[in-house]
Design an enzyme around this catalytic site. Structure first.
Site, mmCIF file in Angstrom:
data_model
loop_
_atom_site.group_PDB
_atom_site.id
_atom_site.type_symbol
_atom_site.label_atom_id
_atom_site.label_comp_id
_atom_site.label_asym_id
_atom_site.label_seq_id
_atom_site.Cartn_x
_atom_site.Cartn_y
_atom_site.Cartn_z
ATOM 1 N N SER A 130 0.848 -1.190 0.000
ATOM 2 C CA SER A 130 0.000 0.000 0.000
ATOM 3 C C SER A 130 0.885 1.242 0.000
ATOM 4 O O SER A 130 1.594 1.511 0.962
ATOM 5 C CB SER A 130 -0.893 -0.008 1.238
ATOM 6 O OG SER A 130 -1.562 1.228 1.309
ATOM 7 N N HIS B 23 -0.757 -0.836 -4.531
ATOM 8 C CA HIS B 23 -2.104 -0.478 -4.082
ATOM 9 C C HIS B 23 -2.163 1.018 -3.802
ATOM 10 O O HIS B 23 -1.374 1.547 -3.014
ATOM 11 C CB HIS B 23 -2.462 -1.283 -2.824
ATOM 12 C CG HIS B 23 -3.894 -1.150 -2.412
ATOM 13 N ND1 HIS B 23 -4.919 -1.827 -3.045
ATOM 14 C CD2 HIS B 23 -4.474 -0.426 -1.426
ATOM 15 C CE1 HIS B 23 -6.071 -1.520 -2.459
ATOM 16 N NE2 HIS B 23 -5.833 -0.669 -1.479
ATOM 17 N N ASP C 79 -4.396 4.065 -2.437
ATOM 18 C CA ASP C 79 -5.567 4.402 -1.617
ATOM 19 C C ASP C 79 -6.055 5.809 -1.952
ATOM 20 O O ASP C 79 -5.393 6.791 -1.617
ATOM 21 C CB ASP C 79 -5.209 4.332 -0.129
ATOM 22 C CG ASP C 79 -5.064 2.896 0.346
ATOM 23 O OD1 ASP C 79 -6.053 2.151 0.262
ATOM 24 O OD2 ASP C 79 -3.972 2.523 0.796
ATOM 25 N N MET D 99 -8.760 8.556 -1.277
ATOM 26 C CA MET D 99 -9.781 8.923 -0.280
ATOM 27 C C MET D 99 -10.197 10.367 -0.513
ATOM 28 O O MET D 99 -9.354 11.225 -0.765
ATOM 29 C CB MET D 99 -9.221 8.769 1.133
ATOM 30 C CG MET D 99 -8.632 7.402 1.418
ATOM 31 S SD MET D 99 -8.047 7.280 3.122
ATOM 32 C CE MET D 99 -7.105 5.752 3.054
ATOM 33 N N HIS E 63 -7.950 1.801 -5.178
ATOM 34 C CA HIS E 63 -9.101 1.561 -4.297
ATOM 35 C C HIS E 63 -9.720 2.911 -3.979
ATOM 36 O O HIS E 63 -9.120 3.725 -3.268
ATOM 37 C CB HIS E 63 -8.602 0.840 -3.029
ATOM 38 C CG HIS E 63 -9.651 0.678 -1.975
ATOM 39 N ND1 HIS E 63 -9.324 0.496 -0.641
ATOM 40 C CD2 HIS E 63 -11.012 0.670 -2.035
ATOM 41 C CE1 HIS E 63 -10.455 0.388 0.060
ATOM 42 N NE2 HIS E 63 -11.476 0.503 -0.757
ATOM 43 N N MET F 8 -12.064 5.104 -2.153
ATOM 44 C CA MET F 8 -12.920 5.304 -0.982
ATOM 45 C C MET F 8 -13.534 6.690 -1.140
ATOM 46 O O MET F 8 -13.125 7.651 -0.504
ATOM 47 C CB MET F 8 -12.088 5.168 0.293
ATOM 48 C CG MET F 8 -11.649 3.733 0.536
ATOM 49 S SD MET F 8 -10.254 3.599 1.672
ATOM 50 C CE MET F 8 -8.881 3.629 0.543
ATOM 51 N N MET G 231 -12.541 -5.349 3.281
ATOM 52 C CA MET G 231 -11.797 -4.495 4.214
ATOM 53 C C MET G 231 -11.691 -5.202 5.563
ATOM 54 O O MET G 231 -12.704 -5.643 6.119
ATOM 55 C CB MET G 231 -12.502 -3.146 4.400
ATOM 56 C CG MET G 231 -12.429 -2.222 3.184
ATOM 57 S SD MET G 231 -10.738 -1.888 2.611
ATOM 58 C CE MET G 231 -10.022 -1.055 4.043
ATOM 59 N N ASP H 297 -7.457 -6.035 2.918
ATOM 60 C CA ASP H 297 -6.734 -4.786 3.145
ATOM 61 C C ASP H 297 -7.004 -4.295 4.555
ATOM 62 O O ASP H 297 -8.147 -4.060 4.932
ATOM 63 C CB ASP H 297 -7.216 -3.755 2.109
ATOM 64 C CG ASP H 297 -6.554 -2.398 2.257
ATOM 65 O OD1 ASP H 297 -5.635 -2.252 3.085
ATOM 66 O OD2 ASP H 297 -6.958 -1.465 1.530
#
Length: 226
Positions: A10, A35, A37, A39, A68, A70, A143, A177
């Site tokens: 990540s 990965h 993230d 957000m 990913h 979010m 998750m 994750d």
């Protein structure tokens, strides 16, 4: 046919000021995916990176960028992430209950691999229709912490979701994750997870390559047993 082990450090735990060299280092140490993230500060309280960072990183790496999202409105991001060079686009079921069919089609049309994620409080049954659709998601991300911040403790009770998915869909990419590392990998691998996201346990280790290798070995050993 067992789904191949994929270890995805990540990048949220990397040194953001040196993202290109961190990505190159992870790939050199054996990472399969990176990965990312994403957000929005709304769906989750934290604000991280967007398409411009993906676009910048893409110029420096050929690696699979496992994004990913979010975010509250995933459909608003599909075009920008496709253009930026994202490889995978995983959205949350909690914000896509009404438009997931269209969302999956758009993700594929932009050349990305569609995935769906679920928070700890969301029942696993909610994603079955997306895996079984005419145009299905190709990855389910379970998750194992509440999304939003790195460094949280792994929730072993989420492994029931992974087991249920693996029993139903033998060749599906099932990703976990949150809180994954040498002490928690066996629980995830034996439940049937094959895509492993690991942040602080990789980047915070004296020898990140050894951790990546240990995570992979655990997944592969579990597959041989099952």
């Amino acid at each position: 046919m067992a789904a191949a082990a994929k270890i995805a450090p990540s990048m949220l735990s990397s040194d953001f000021a040196n993202l290109a060299s961190e990505a190159e280092r992870m790939v050199r140490l054996g990472a399969d995916w990176l990965h990312m993230d994403v957000m929005d500060g709304h769906f989750v309280p934290n604000l991280t990176i967007g398409a411009p960072v993906i676009e910048s990183l893409r110029k420096h790496t050929k690696a699979y960028l496992d994004c990913h999202l979010m975010v509250t409105n995933p459909s608003d991001y599909v075009e920008a992430f496709g253009k930026a060079g994202a490889s995978g686009f995983t959205f949350h079921i909690e914000v896509a209950r009404d438009n997931w069919k269209e969302l999956i089609q758009n993700i594929k049309a932009k050349g990305m691999r569609p995935g769906v994620s679920l928070k700890p409080g969301t029942p696993v049954e909610d994603v079955f229709p997306l895996v079984e659709a005419e145009t299905p998601v190709e990855l389910v991300l379970v998750m194992t912490v509440e999304p939003g911040f790195g460094g949280q403790k792994f929730m072993p009770e989420m492994m029931d979701k992974v087991r249920t998915l693996r029993k139903k869909y033998q060749s599906l990419d099932i990703e976990v994750d949150g809180g994954l590392g040498p002490s928690t990998i066996d629980a995830a691998a034996s439940a049937g997870a094959n895509c492993i996201v690991a942040g602080s346990s990789v980047f915070g280790a004296p020898d990140p390559g050894q951790v990546i290798s240990a995570l992979r070995k655990s997944v592969e050993a579990s597959q041989i047993k099952s």
